[in-house]
Design a protein around this motif. Structure first.
Motif, PDB file in Angstrom:
ATOM      1  N   GLU A  14     -24.034 100.318 111.450  1.00  0.00           N
ATOM      2  CA  GLU A  14     -24.290  99.151 110.611  1.00  0.00           C
ATOM      3  C   GLU A  14     -25.540  98.416 111.072  1.00  0.00           C
ATOM      4  O   GLU A  14     -25.885  98.403 112.250  1.00  0.00           O
ATOM      5  CB  GLU A  14     -23.100  98.190 110.648  1.00  0.00           C
ATOM      6  CG  GLU A  14     -21.807  98.806 110.117  1.00  0.00           C
ATOM      7  CD  GLU A  14     -20.687  97.790 109.982  1.00  0.00           C
ATOM      8  OE1 GLU A  14     -20.979  96.641 109.602  1.00  0.00           O
ATOM      9  OE2 GLU A  14     -19.539  98.142 110.274  1.00  0.00           O
ATOM     10  N   SER A  15     -26.212  97.798 110.110  1.00  0.00           N
ATOM     11  CA  SER A  15     -27.373  96.973 110.413  1.00  0.00           C
ATOM     12  C   SER A  15     -27.465  95.884 109.352  1.00  0.00           C
ATOM     13  O   SER A  15     -26.733  95.898 108.357  1.00  0.00           O
ATOM     14  CB  SER A  15     -28.648  97.815 110.414  1.00  0.00           C
ATOM     15  OG  SER A  15     -28.881  98.372 109.125  1.00  0.00           O
ATOM     16  N   GLU A  16     -28.376  94.973 109.569  1.00  0.00           N
ATOM     17  CA  GLU A  16     -28.574  93.900 108.607  1.00  0.00           C
ATOM     18  C   GLU A  16     -28.992  94.472 107.256  1.00  0.00           C
ATOM     19  O   GLU A  16     -29.758  95.436 107.182  1.00  0.00           O
ATOM     20  CB  GLU A  16     -29.647  92.937 109.122  1.00  0.00           C
ATOM     21  CG  GLU A  16     -29.906  91.750 108.222  1.00  0.00           C
ATOM     22  CD  GLU A  16     -30.985  90.835 108.774  1.00  0.00           C
ATOM     23  OE1 GLU A  16     -31.407  89.915 108.037  1.00  0.00           O
ATOM     24  OE2 GLU A  16     -31.416  91.046 109.927  1.00  0.00           O
ATOM     25  N   LYS A  17     -28.473  93.867 106.195  1.00  0.00           N
ATOM     26  CA  LYS A  17     -28.846  94.283 104.835  1.00  0.00           C
ATOM     27  C   LYS A  17     -29.979  93.381 104.355  1.00  0.00           C
ATOM     28  O   LYS A  17     -29.854  92.154 104.370  1.00  0.00           O
ATOM     29  CB  LYS A  17     -27.647  94.171 103.903  1.00  0.00           C
ATOM     30  CG  LYS A  17     -27.894  94.694 102.492  1.00  0.00           C
ATOM     31  CD  LYS A  17     -26.714  94.420 101.572  1.00  0.00           C
ATOM     32  CE  LYS A  17     -25.501  95.234 101.923  1.00  0.00           C
ATOM     33  NZ  LYS A  17     -24.429  95.095 100.893  1.00  0.00           N
ATOM     34  N   PHE A  18     -31.087  93.981 103.946  1.00  0.00           N
ATOM     35  CA  PHE A  18     -32.250  93.207 103.514  1.00  0.00           C
ATOM     36  C   PHE A  18     -32.341  93.173 101.989  1.00  0.00           C
ATOM     37  O   PHE A  18     -32.086  94.182 101.325  1.00  0.00           O
ATOM     38  CB  PHE A  18     -33.540  93.804 104.083  1.00  0.00           C
ATOM     39  CG  PHE A  18     -33.556  93.878 105.584  1.00  0.00           C
ATOM     40  CD1 PHE A  18     -33.612  92.726 106.340  1.00  0.00           C
ATOM     41  CD2 PHE A  18     -33.492  95.107 106.238  1.00  0.00           C
ATOM     42  CE1 PHE A  18     -33.606  92.780 107.722  1.00  0.00           C
ATOM     43  CE2 PHE A  18     -33.501  95.178 107.611  1.00  0.00           C
ATOM     44  CZ  PHE A  18     -33.558  94.005 108.364  1.00  0.00           C
ATOM     45  N   ALA A  19     -32.727  92.013 101.457  1.00  0.00           N
ATOM     46  CA  ALA A  19     -32.908  91.863 100.012  1.00  0.00           C
ATOM     47  C   ALA A  19     -34.296  92.368  99.650  1.00  0.00           C
ATOM     48  O   ALA A  19     -35.270  91.612  99.589  1.00  0.00           O
ATOM     49  CB  ALA A  19     -32.739  90.400  99.616  1.00  0.00           C
ATOM     50  N   THR A  20     -34.412  93.666  99.441  1.00  0.00           N
ATOM     51  CA  THR A  20     -35.705  94.270  99.145  1.00  0.00           C
ATOM     52  C   THR A  20     -35.534  95.494  98.257  1.00  0.00           C
ATOM     53  O   THR A  20     -34.492  96.150  98.290  1.00  0.00           O
ATOM     54  CB  THR A  20     -36.410  94.699 100.452  1.00  0.00           C
ATOM     55  OG1 THR A  20     -37.680  95.294 100.124  1.00  0.00           O
ATOM     56  CG2 THR A  20     -35.582  95.721 101.222  1.00  0.00           C
ATOM     57  N   THR A  21     -36.543  95.753  97.470  1.00  0.00           N
ATOM     58  CA  THR A  21     -36.589  96.996  96.694  1.00  0.00           C
ATOM     59  C   THR A  21     -37.628  97.952  97.277  1.00  0.00           C
ATOM     60  O   THR A  21     -37.858  99.029  96.733  1.00  0.00           O
ATOM     61  CB  THR A  21     -36.935  96.716  95.215  1.00  0.00           C
ATOM     62  OG1 THR A  21     -38.200  96.046  95.158  1.00  0.00           O
ATOM     63  CG2 THR A  21     -35.872  95.842  94.564  1.00  0.00           C
ATOM     64  N   TYR A  22     -38.230  97.569  98.389  1.00  0.00           N
ATOM     65  CA  TYR A  22     -39.277  98.387  99.001  1.00  0.00           C
ATOM     66  C   TYR A  22     -38.638  99.401  99.951  1.00  0.00           C
ATOM     67  O   TYR A  22     -38.715  99.287 101.169  1.00  0.00           O
ATOM     68  CB  TYR A  22     -40.273  97.505  99.735  1.00  0.00           C
ATOM     69  CG  TYR A  22     -40.943  96.463  98.862  1.00  0.00           C
ATOM     70  CD1 TYR A  22     -41.107  96.672  97.490  1.00  0.00           C
ATOM     71  CD2 TYR A  22     -41.404  95.273  99.393  1.00  0.00           C
ATOM     72  CE1 TYR A  22     -41.712  95.732  96.680  1.00  0.00           C
ATOM     73  CE2 TYR A  22     -42.021  94.320  98.600  1.00  0.00           C
ATOM     74  CZ  TYR A  22     -42.175  94.544  97.242  1.00  0.00           C
ATOM     75  OH  TYR A  22     -42.777  93.601  96.445  1.00  0.00           O
ATOM     76  N   THR A  23     -38.015 100.396  99.346  1.00  0.00           N
ATOM     77  CA  THR A  23     -37.272 101.398 100.123  1.00  0.00           C
ATOM     78  C   THR A  23     -37.709 102.824  99.805  1.00  0.00           C
ATOM     79  O   THR A  23     -37.027 103.775 100.183  1.00  0.00           O
ATOM     80  CB  THR A  23     -35.765 101.264  99.858  1.00  0.00           C
ATOM     81  OG1 THR A  23     -35.516 101.452  98.445  1.00  0.00           O
ATOM     82  CG2 THR A  23     -35.240  99.908 100.290  1.00  0.00           C
ATOM     83  N   HIS A  24     -38.835 102.982  99.129  1.00  0.00           N
ATOM     84  CA  HIS A  24     -39.293 104.321  98.779  1.00  0.00           C
ATOM     85  C   HIS A  24     -39.492 105.159 100.042  1.00  0.00           C
ATOM     86  O   HIS A  24     -40.172 104.738 100.984  1.00  0.00           O
ATOM     87  CB  HIS A  24     -40.608 104.237  97.999  1.00  0.00           C
ATOM     88  CG  HIS A  24     -41.166 105.566  97.602  1.00  0.00           C
ATOM     89  ND1 HIS A  24     -40.460 106.455  96.821  1.00  0.00           N
ATOM     90  CD2 HIS A  24     -42.353 106.160  97.888  1.00  0.00           C
ATOM     91  CE1 HIS A  24     -41.191 107.541  96.633  1.00  0.00           C
ATOM     92  NE2 HIS A  24     -42.340 107.390  97.269  1.00  0.00           N
ATOM     93  N   GLY A  25     -38.867 106.324 100.087  1.00  0.00           N
ATOM     94  CA  GLY A  25     -38.995 107.212 101.234  1.00  0.00           C
ATOM     95  C   GLY A  25     -37.989 106.956 102.338  1.00  0.00           C
ATOM     96  O   GLY A  25     -38.040 107.617 103.384  1.00  0.00           O
ATOM     97  N   ALA A  26     -37.052 106.043 102.113  1.00  0.00           N
ATOM     98  CA  ALA A  26     -36.100 105.688 103.179  1.00  0.00           C
ATOM     99  C   ALA A  26     -35.248 106.880 103.600  1.00  0.00           C
ATOM    100  O   ALA A  26     -35.031 107.114 104.799  1.00  0.00           O
ATOM    101  CB  ALA A  26     -35.214 104.532 102.725  1.00  0.00           C
ATOM    102  N   GLY A  27     -34.755 107.641 102.632  1.00  0.00           N
ATOM    103  CA  GLY A  27     -33.897 108.777 102.965  1.00  0.00           C
ATOM    104  C   GLY A  27     -34.633 109.852 103.743  1.00  0.00           C
ATOM    105  O   GLY A  27     -34.121 110.395 104.729  1.00  0.00           O
ATOM    106  N   CYS A  28     -35.859 110.163 103.317  1.00  0.00           N
ATOM    107  CA  CYS A  28     -36.674 111.154 104.018  1.00  0.00           C
ATOM    108  C   CYS A  28     -36.955 110.692 105.441  1.00  0.00           C
ATOM    109  O   CYS A  28     -36.871 111.468 106.407  1.00  0.00           O
ATOM    110  CB  CYS A  28     -38.004 111.361 103.292  1.00  0.00           C
ATOM    111  SG  CYS A  28     -37.865 111.834 101.565  1.00  0.00           S
ATOM    112  N   THR A  29     -37.289 109.418 105.578  1.00  0.00           N
ATOM    113  CA  THR A  29     -37.622 108.858 106.873  1.00  0.00           C
ATOM    114  C   THR A  29     -36.438 108.912 107.825  1.00  0.00           C
ATOM    115  O   THR A  29     -36.575 109.269 109.008  1.00  0.00           O
ATOM    116  CB  THR A  29     -38.110 107.415 106.693  1.00  0.00           C
ATOM    117  OG1 THR A  29     -39.276 107.408 105.853  1.00  0.00           O
ATOM    118  CG2 THR A  29     -38.428 106.761 108.023  1.00  0.00           C
ATOM    119  N   TYR A  30     -35.274 108.555 107.334  1.00  0.00           N
ATOM    120  CA  TYR A  30     -34.053 108.553 108.145  1.00  0.00           C
ATOM    121  C   TYR A  30     -33.767 109.955 108.687  1.00  0.00           C
ATOM    122  O   TYR A  30     -33.560 110.151 109.892  1.00  0.00           O
ATOM    123  CB  TYR A  30     -32.905 108.078 107.266  1.00  0.00           C
ATOM    124  CG  TYR A  30     -31.684 107.528 107.968  1.00  0.00           C
ATOM    125  CD1 TYR A  30     -31.404 107.776 109.307  1.00  0.00           C
ATOM    126  CD2 TYR A  30     -30.787 106.749 107.255  1.00  0.00           C
ATOM    127  CE1 TYR A  30     -30.269 107.261 109.912  1.00  0.00           C
ATOM    128  CE2 TYR A  30     -29.649 106.220 107.854  1.00  0.00           C
ATOM    129  CZ  TYR A  30     -29.391 106.487 109.186  1.00  0.00           C
ATOM    130  OH  TYR A  30     -28.274 105.981 109.780  1.00  0.00           O
TER     131      TYR A  30
END
Length: 280
Positions: free
Chosen positions: A202-218
């Motif tokens: 778990e981590s803090e949830k951020f109010a953002t739509t700037y998540t392009h590439g998040a899955g690849c990065t993870y």
């Protein structure tokens, strides 16, 4: 100093936020040497709401890329957008021929911003050819539902149900990336299942739509840490911290998309500190 070497088999994101571009940036940030085998080139149409166009690479061209990389030798590998059954079968064959063990399968099924599976028949091929060869498989909620043959999980209980079903198909570890999309959870939640126990990250949830590439990065961060000899549990720990920082410092690329920032984890800056230096 010995630099660990990693391979990504994935598509190229022309906008730079996802695909092999995200993989290479992540590998560099985490201190491993990345090599790439391109399966496709993805472009975006600025005249049509950033609609994604996918241009496949010929399978024989992909195979020569793989032969180049595997002749050097690698310490870990990951897959991203594969696109066709033929490419999936090729990836599985190369894993077997080279006795690769640190294999991370990121079962990419759609381009972000698109809502249809690129090639529905590849889901069955992933189950048959890739999951049995995976050390870790890293689906998001939609992909987890597709692989598990159930509706998209919306709760932690449904994530656990999907993880069990996916694990039964052969992957040693299943990491379902719930992130900030579980409305019922206060934090951004990911679930790791090893066939016996469930572990919540778990981590803090951020109010953002700037998540392009998040899955690849993870998934790239997990791959990098596995190459360096970390256990799956510790690799996911580092990767969770890496992607949390990258999302926190995500930024607007244009009116359509905002990517994560791959330098965030190393910089150690908060978003407030980072954005004081931003130039609009």
């Amino acid at each position: 100093m010995t630099i660990k070497k990693v391979m990504t088999i994935a598509g190229s994101d022309t906008s730079g936020g996802a695909g092999i571009q995200a993989d290479l940036k992540t590998f560099q940030e985490l201190g491993v040497y990345g090599m790439t085998a391109l399966t496709s080139i993805v472009t975006m149409d600025p005249k049509n709401n950033w609609h994604h166009n996918v241009f496949p690479i010929a399978v024989d061209t992909l195979e020569t890329q793989l032969e180049t990389i595997l002749s050097v030798g690698i310490d870990a590998m990951k897959t991203g957008m594969l696109g066709t059954v033929e490419i999936i079968e090729l990836a599985a064959r190369k894993i077997d021929e080279n006795k690769l063990e640190r294999v991370v399968i990121d079962p990419v099924m759609v381009c972000k911003g698109e809502d249809e599976v690129l090639h529905p028949e590849t889901t069955d091929a992933m189950r048959e050819f890739l999951l049995p060869r995976a050390l870790v498989v890293t689906p998001n909620l939609f992909e987890a539902g597709q692989l598990a043959g159930m509706k998209t999980p919306r709760t932690v209980a449904e994530m656990k149900e999907a993880a069990v079903k996916i694990h039964e198909q052969g992957s040693k570890f299943v990491l379902i990336k719930g992130g900030g999309k579980l409305q019922s959870e206060e934090n951004a939640v990911d679930l790791l299942y090893d066939g016996k126990d469930f572990m919540m990250y778990e981590s803090e949830k951020f109010a953002t739509t700037y998540t392009h590439g998040a899955g690849c990065t993870y998934s790239s961060a997990i791959t990098a840490e596995l190459a360096k000899g970390k256990s799956v549990y510790d690799a996911v720990d580092v990767a969770k911290e890496f992607i949390t920082a990258a999302i926190q410092q995500g930024f607007k690329l244009n009116q359509y998309v905002g990517p994560t920032w791959h330098g965030a984890y190393r910089s150690g800056l908060s978003k407030t500190e980072y954005c004081e230096d931003c130039v609009e």
